[in-house]
Write a protein that holds these residues in place. Sequence first.
Motif, PDB file in Angstrom:
ATOM      1  N   THR A  61       7.939   4.916  -9.695  1.00  0.00           N
ATOM      2  CA  THR A  61       7.165   3.695  -9.493  1.00  0.00           C
ATOM      3  C   THR A  61       8.117   2.507  -9.505  1.00  0.00           C
ATOM      4  OG1 THR A  61       5.229   4.664 -10.571  1.00  0.00           O
ATOM      5  CG2 THR A  61       5.323   2.259 -10.432  1.00  0.00           C
ATOM      6  N   GLU A 118       0.276   5.373  -7.899  1.00  0.00           N
ATOM      7  CA  GLU A 118       0.460   5.368  -6.453  1.00  0.00           C
ATOM      8  C   GLU A 118       1.706   6.185  -6.087  1.00  0.00           C
ATOM      9  OE1 GLU A 118      -1.267   4.300  -3.989  1.00  0.00           O
ATOM     10  OE2 GLU A 118      -2.827   3.126  -4.987  1.00  0.00           O
ATOM     11  N   TYR A 123       4.466   6.534  -3.158  1.00  0.00           N
ATOM     12  CA  TYR A 123       4.997   5.830  -1.994  1.00  0.00           C
ATOM     13  C   TYR A 123       5.825   6.747  -1.093  1.00  0.00           C
ATOM     14  CZ  TYR A 123       3.333   1.787  -4.522  1.00  0.00           C
ATOM     15  OH  TYR A 123       2.524   0.895  -5.181  1.00  0.00           O
ATOM     16  N   TYR A 181      11.833   2.728  -3.352  1.00  0.00           N
ATOM     17  CA  TYR A 181      10.769   1.741  -3.152  1.00  0.00           C
ATOM     18  C   TYR A 181      11.139   0.476  -3.933  1.00  0.00           C
ATOM     19  CZ  TYR A 181       9.097   6.550  -3.015  1.00  0.00           C
ATOM     20  OH  TYR A 181       9.017   7.907  -2.823  1.00  0.00           O
ATOM     21  N   ARG A 207      10.010   0.540   1.700  1.00  0.00           N
ATOM     22  CA  ARG A 207      10.292   1.973   1.508  1.00  0.00           C
ATOM     23  C   ARG A 207      11.528   2.347   2.342  1.00  0.00           C
ATOM     24  NH1 ARG A 207       5.338   5.727   2.441  1.00  0.00           N
ATOM     25  NH2 ARG A 207       5.365   4.785   4.530  1.00  0.00           N
ATOM     26  N   PRO A 244       1.095  -2.677  -1.930  1.00  0.00           N
ATOM     27  CA  PRO A 244       1.082  -1.695  -3.017  1.00  0.00           C
ATOM     28  C   PRO A 244      -0.135  -0.777  -3.008  1.00  0.00           C
ATOM     29  CG  PRO A 244       1.719  -3.855  -3.835  1.00  0.00           C
ATOM     30  CD  PRO A 244       1.243  -4.051  -2.425  1.00  0.00           C
ATOM     31  N   PRO A 278       0.715   6.260   4.283  1.00  0.00           N
ATOM     32  CA  PRO A 278       2.000   6.798   3.830  1.00  0.00           C
ATOM     33  C   PRO A 278       2.904   7.243   4.970  1.00  0.00           C
ATOM     34  CG  PRO A 278       0.244   8.365   3.397  1.00  0.00           C
ATOM     35  CD  PRO A 278      -0.418   7.089   3.833  1.00  0.00           C
TER      36      PRO A 278
END
Length: 735
Positions: free
Chosen positions: A272, A291, A293, A340, A351, A415, A420
């Motif tokens: 994260t 989450e 990423y 990230y 990303r 966020p 994705p």
Amino acid sequence: MTKQQSILIRTMIAGLFSSSVQIAYAENSAEETSTPNDIKKLDTITVKTSSIKDQKGLNIDKPSEAGSRLGLTIRENPASVAVADRQKMEEIGARNFQDAANSLPGVNASAPPGWGGFIAYRGFTGAQVNQLFNGISLQYNSANRPVDAWVYDRVELVGGPSSFLYGSGSIGGSLNYVTKLATRDEDIKEARISYARYDTMETAVGLNHALNSSNWIRLDFSRNSSNGYIDRQEREANSLAVSWLADVTPRLSHTLALEHHVEREDSPYWGTPTLNPQAGTLKIDKSNRFENYNVKDGVYEQRVTWARSITDYKVSDNTSLRNTFYHYQGQRDYRNLEVYTYSANNSLITRSDAYMQRHDQELTGNRIELLHNGELFGLKSDWSFGADYSINRQTVYPTSLLSKSRGQFFDVVTPENFDPGSFSDIPGMNNGLVKGRSTKVKTLSAFIENRQYLSQHLSLVTGLRYDHIDFLFDNTPGVSPATFNRQWDAFTGRAGMVFDVNDNANIYAQYSTSAEPPGGTLTSSSNTTVRNFSLSTGYQMEIGSKMNYLDGRGTATLAAYRIVRRDFPVTDPQNSSNTIQAGQQTSKGIELASSLQITPKLRAEGNIAWINAEFDDFNETIGSTVISRKGKTPVNVPDQVANLRFVYEITPAWQAGIGARYVSSVYANNANTMSVPSYTLFDAHTKYRLSKNADLTARVRNLTDEVYARFIHQSNPQYYVGEPRSLEVALHIRF
């Protein structure tokens, strides 16, 4: 974690050694014992009168393979040795061997993707803490991915340099993961099924069976699956261990052991991102902590096969011979978007760092050991001699798009509520695997160990090992140099004294040395990390004590150490583009562990470790400037780790337990300007015996739903967030 929680855990662990506990025991006994018959019952269940096999908690008088090839008990070994056996693994609800390792003094283990199994212990991390499977090192951190616990019998820990046992590396210590094997002891038929939050399920079976009077087989299988506490991260793993023990003659036996592990994670969680400004105590947006990423078709996958052929021959009543042939085949695949980063105002996330790679690794070797129990000068003298030869090959297939080197990134997302994307959408990532470098490490070793009694109460334990390492490097096609070869010779050893103060307590002192390849791990080395460097070296001085107390109801171990690692590659302070062999790191610490039967029904067990680790000589390049990090603490090294557990036998059918684990704050960079907060985790369980052969256990992990980071990525500060509160229900049946 609050300061009060930290103080509470440390105080309670220290209380295991307090004489006030004896008063508490006496008071409780007075309340529970009102008749002579009851008093007699209390006397028969003290730890002092229990058998070694049935003793719970720390069992320092059980022979252990950890820390010596002489078959010494933990008490007899002049080193800090700890074991998480099968009983302890079941009591703490260990789901993989890292859970078991984290119950041992001073260990902080995690498994972020790309690292395999990450260990911080005694101030050292990575390749400086050796991880072994049945005494065999794969010499590569990514190969140490934690395997589900069902197929393992125990996890062993040896503090400090243990190169004299396991070869190069292990300046900080060694962890050994020991698989279940067929045994003559008993017939076992058991099964376990569990269900927990996030659709986490385990189905496992185990069998140990006598085919006839001279043949025994064992089979253990587990299947685990989970939707994961991180969005889109799904995991499935299968582990199988099969072994066949055959008594060929009364003196000759053979064990054939096979293991196969398959694991797959879809869209693995790489961490994260931390909020800006990235200084001081790093923070995350807790509302987005689950989450993911990574791209939707990201993957981590491994396929592992082990084979061992173990031949034991009893030459005489005092002499035995063991030969172990071993083979390992492993393949690991990665396909992920890994980094990230928040925008300056923390509203968007960039990303980057697409990475696709395969590791093909193969290890083949043979080890022969001779053990002789005899006498010298009329006093007991035990000897172990041996030799080991192995060939470790690895080829990597990397394809990457790294933002640091190319200034490129994949996309910028909000966020929440983002697409994705797919790995194939990333330019240049759909061309398949590209062969990279290959390494071959051939190691020839010879070792000797002795325990010589100097008197009835004093023994000298020594060990010496010689390693000849032959390293062959084949570079990525088209990259110079195309190939090169290096060789090293290493002598390492240990000398320790053990003095028995009385039947219940001893003191010991030891000095041990280590040697490790430049760069830490040869299987992942390159021309720049090896060059013409010599082996890095290190040493440890340790003193300690192991004892029983309070009439045998309590057992304790205490160790104090100082470790120095030196001559590892660092940036040349005069030339940022050059590397010299001048690094030094020092670690000092104290480890304390104890188990105490407070009352006939209540048992406490705990450990605490204080660590002071710092660089004595280490340089880091920031931009084009070389900066000294002298006096700084290495990344991801806590200065305090503690565990505490209480288990209460409510009735013969009901058991309850509660545990706590504390890990202090760690730094996220070598400058020590960024850190991750400390944390405390609580768990509780209750077990009900449905019948003589069936137990039902309910366990709550992370009782307070603590938000914490098990690991912090150094290159790009990303929390590897730990598991939130969860409930698990498990049924264990023995047929």
